[in-house]
Motif scaffolding. Structure first.
Motif, PDB file in Angstrom:
ATOM      1  N   ARG A   3      73.001  49.069   6.775  1.00 24.29           N
ATOM      2  CA  ARG A   3      73.258  47.680   7.154  1.00 24.29           C
ATOM      3  C   ARG A   3      74.443  47.589   8.118  1.00 24.29           C
ATOM      4  O   ARG A   3      74.418  46.842   9.080  1.00 24.29           O
ATOM      5  CB  ARG A   3      73.512  46.820   5.927  1.00 24.29           C
ATOM      6  CG  ARG A   3      73.809  45.368   6.259  1.00 24.29           C
ATOM      7  CD  ARG A   3      73.999  44.520   5.044  1.00 24.29           C
ATOM      8  NE  ARG A   3      72.813  44.320   4.275  1.00 24.29           N
ATOM      9  CZ  ARG A   3      71.857  43.431   4.573  1.00 24.29           C
ATOM     10  NH1 ARG A   3      71.972  42.698   5.642  1.00 24.29           N
ATOM     11  NH2 ARG A   3      70.819  43.275   3.810  1.00 24.29           N
ATOM     12  N   ILE A 155      64.070  38.347  11.391  1.00 26.16           N
ATOM     13  CA  ILE A 155      63.076  39.412  11.248  1.00 26.16           C
ATOM     14  C   ILE A 155      63.776  40.746  10.961  1.00 26.16           C
ATOM     15  O   ILE A 155      63.358  41.502  10.072  1.00 26.16           O
ATOM     16  CB  ILE A 155      62.201  39.509  12.517  1.00 26.16           C
ATOM     17  CG1 ILE A 155      61.314  38.264  12.636  1.00 26.16           C
ATOM     18  CG2 ILE A 155      61.366  40.778  12.514  1.00 26.16           C
ATOM     19  CD1 ILE A 155      60.609  38.135  13.975  1.00 26.16           C
ATOM     20  N   ILE A 156      64.826  41.040  11.690  1.00 20.79           N
ATOM     21  CA  ILE A 156      65.582  42.284  11.474  1.00 20.79           C
ATOM     22  C   ILE A 156      66.182  42.302  10.071  1.00 20.79           C
ATOM     23  O   ILE A 156      66.138  43.318   9.369  1.00 20.79           O
ATOM     24  CB  ILE A 156      66.673  42.445  12.548  1.00 20.79           C
ATOM     25  CG1 ILE A 156      66.037  42.673  13.908  1.00 20.79           C
ATOM     26  CG2 ILE A 156      67.622  43.586  12.194  1.00 20.79           C
ATOM     27  CD1 ILE A 156      67.007  42.597  15.060  1.00 20.79           C
ATOM     28  N   ASN A 157      66.733  41.175   9.633  1.00 18.67           N
ATOM     29  CA  ASN A 157      67.342  41.083   8.314  1.00 18.67           C
ATOM     30  C   ASN A 157      66.303  41.287   7.213  1.00 18.67           C
ATOM     31  O   ASN A 157      66.561  41.977   6.225  1.00 18.67           O
ATOM     32  CB  ASN A 157      68.032  39.732   8.152  1.00 18.67           C
ATOM     33  CG  ASN A 157      68.903  39.680   6.927  1.00 18.67           C
ATOM     34  OD1 ASN A 157      69.410  40.691   6.465  1.00 18.67           O
ATOM     35  ND2 ASN A 157      69.070  38.484   6.388  1.00 18.67           N
ATOM     36  N   GLU A 158      65.105  40.702   7.356  1.00 15.63           N
ATOM     37  CA  GLU A 158      64.058  40.873   6.351  1.00 15.63           C
ATOM     38  C   GLU A 158      63.610  42.324   6.248  1.00 15.63           C
ATOM     39  O   GLU A 158      63.421  42.845   5.148  1.00 15.63           O
ATOM     40  CB  GLU A 158      62.862  39.976   6.688  1.00 15.63           C
ATOM     41  CG  GLU A 158      63.101  38.516   6.439  1.00 15.63           C
ATOM     42  CD  GLU A 158      61.939  37.644   6.878  1.00 15.63           C
ATOM     43  OE1 GLU A 158      60.891  38.195   7.301  1.00 15.63           O
ATOM     44  OE2 GLU A 158      62.079  36.417   6.807  1.00 15.63           O
ATOM     45  N   LYS A 159      63.438  42.992   7.385  1.00 16.39           N
ATOM     46  CA  LYS A 159      63.023  44.394   7.358  1.00 16.39           C
ATOM     47  C   LYS A 159      64.100  45.280   6.744  1.00 16.39           C
ATOM     48  O   LYS A 159      63.792  46.227   6.015  1.00 16.39           O
ATOM     49  CB  LYS A 159      62.673  44.871   8.770  1.00 16.39           C
ATOM     50  CG  LYS A 159      61.385  44.269   9.280  1.00 16.39           C
ATOM     51  CD  LYS A 159      60.982  44.826  10.608  1.00 16.39           C
ATOM     52  CE  LYS A 159      59.664  44.190  11.038  1.00 16.39           C
ATOM     53  NZ  LYS A 159      59.160  44.757  12.273  1.00 16.39           N
ATOM     54  N   THR A 160      65.353  44.972   7.017  1.00 14.52           N
ATOM     55  CA  THR A 160      66.449  45.740   6.439  1.00 14.52           C
ATOM     56  C   THR A 160      66.490  45.555   4.930  1.00 14.52           C
ATOM     57  O   THR A 160      66.675  46.523   4.185  1.00 14.52           O
ATOM     58  CB  THR A 160      67.792  45.308   7.056  1.00 14.52           C
ATOM     59  OG1 THR A 160      67.714  45.424   8.469  1.00 14.52           O
ATOM     60  CG2 THR A 160      68.930  46.157   6.542  1.00 14.52           C
ATOM     61  N   GLU A 161      66.304  44.323   4.465  1.00 17.72           N
ATOM     62  CA  GLU A 161      66.317  44.066   3.028  1.00 17.72           C
ATOM     63  C   GLU A 161      65.141  44.749   2.330  1.00 17.72           C
ATOM     64  O   GLU A 161      65.291  45.264   1.227  1.00 17.72           O
ATOM     65  CB  GLU A 161      66.286  42.559   2.767  1.00 17.72           C
ATOM     66  CG  GLU A 161      67.587  41.877   3.065  1.00 17.72           C
ATOM     67  CD  GLU A 161      67.517  40.368   2.900  1.00 17.72           C
ATOM     68  OE1 GLU A 161      66.433  39.832   2.581  1.00 17.72           O
ATOM     69  OE2 GLU A 161      68.559  39.716   3.083  1.00 17.72           O
ATOM     70  N   LYS A 162      63.969  44.773   2.963  1.00 18.55           N
ATOM     71  CA  LYS A 162      62.812  45.450   2.364  1.00 18.55           C
ATOM     72  C   LYS A 162      63.076  46.935   2.223  1.00 18.55           C
ATOM     73  O   LYS A 162      62.760  47.546   1.204  1.00 18.55           O
ATOM     74  CB  LYS A 162      61.563  45.217   3.222  1.00 18.55           C
ATOM     75  CG  LYS A 162      60.911  43.891   3.021  1.00 18.55           C
ATOM     76  CD  LYS A 162      59.644  43.786   3.836  1.00 18.55           C
ATOM     77  CE  LYS A 162      59.018  42.421   3.689  1.00 18.55           C
ATOM     78  NZ  LYS A 162      57.780  42.293   4.494  1.00 18.55           N
ATOM     79  N   LYS A 163      63.664  47.547   3.254  1.00 21.42           N
ATOM     80  CA  LYS A 163      63.940  48.982   3.183  1.00 21.42           C
ATOM     81  C   LYS A 163      64.996  49.292   2.118  1.00 21.42           C
ATOM     82  O   LYS A 163      64.920  50.310   1.434  1.00 21.42           O
ATOM     83  CB  LYS A 163      64.402  49.509   4.546  1.00 21.42           C
ATOM     84  CG  LYS A 163      63.267  49.631   5.529  1.00 21.42           C
ATOM     85  CD  LYS A 163      63.710  50.285   6.806  1.00 21.42           C
ATOM     86  CE  LYS A 163      62.521  50.401   7.758  1.00 21.42           C
ATOM     87  NZ  LYS A 163      62.867  51.045   9.003  1.00 21.42           N
ATOM     88  N   GLU A 166      63.231  49.145  -1.241  1.00 26.06           N
ATOM     89  CA  GLU A 166      62.377  50.317  -1.436  1.00 26.06           C
ATOM     90  C   GLU A 166      63.209  51.538  -1.810  1.00 26.06           C
ATOM     91  O   GLU A 166      62.787  52.369  -2.602  1.00 26.06           O
ATOM     92  CB  GLU A 166      61.557  50.604  -0.184  1.00 26.06           C
ATOM     93  CG  GLU A 166      60.476  49.583   0.081  1.00 26.06           C
ATOM     94  CD  GLU A 166      59.780  49.807   1.414  1.00 26.06           C
ATOM     95  OE1 GLU A 166      60.143  50.762   2.138  1.00 26.06           O
ATOM     96  OE2 GLU A 166      58.890  49.015   1.738  1.00 26.06           O
TER      97      GLU A 166
END
Length: 169
Positions: A3, A155-163, A166
């Motif tokens: 992050r 969009i960048i924040n959502e993908k970072t949170e998903k990773k 995981e």
């Protein structure tokens, strides 16, 4: 850790866009303040600490490259990031109204603090002139550009949170 790297990359990209490409698209001799949008977005999407840190890094980068005194822009951007962090509790990802209003208010705070430190302390008292010729065009341009940049940052924040989720599981 990822992050922090993503935030630093976002800061450098916004700085480069603001100081190079958007100079060609200046309207009324102003460019949108992308670093202000990034700082405000970090504050109201991630909280006061993240907004404060992002604001400090954005302001320090401007201070080191363009400032006369180191710390002035860092203080201004830190203040904006911290104040936007108070709105973290009312933040809704799907709603664009609150972020646009907060970016507009943040730009007004930025203009006022910039005016106080750069003009008022030098004895230039005509705030109306500076607001009409510098503040208002930048405010309008920044709010318009924030619609697109805010969606991209989301969009960048959502993908970072998903990773990050995981990796935890």
């Amino acid at each position: 850790m990822k992050r922090i790297i993503i935030v630093i990359v976002e800061i450098f990209l916004c700085f480069l866009l603001q100081t190079t490409i958007f100079q060609w698209f200046s309207l009324a001799r102003v460019v949108p303040n992308l670093l202000l949008i990034l700082t405000a977005a970090a504050g109201f999407t991630k909280g006061r600490k993240e907004g404060l840190l992002t604001g400090f890094l954005c302001g320090l980068l401007i201070d080191l490259c363009y400032g006369y005194t180191v710390g002035l822009y860092a203080f201004v951007y830190m203040t904006i990031g911290y104040l936007n962090g108070f709105c973290h509790r009312i933040f809704v990802k799907e709603n664009m109204t609150i972020p646009l209003i907060l970016v507009g208010i943040s730009d007004l705070v930025y203009f006022f603090l910039y005016y106080v430190f750069e003009y008022l302390l030098r004895g230039k008292l005509n705030i109306g002139f500076y607001f009409v010729h510098k503040g208002l065009p930048e405010l309008i341009y920044t709010v318009i550009v924030s619609v697109f940049l805010y969606k991209l940052l989301n969009i960048i924040n959502e993908k970072t949170e998903k990773k990050e989720e995981e990796e935890v599981f």
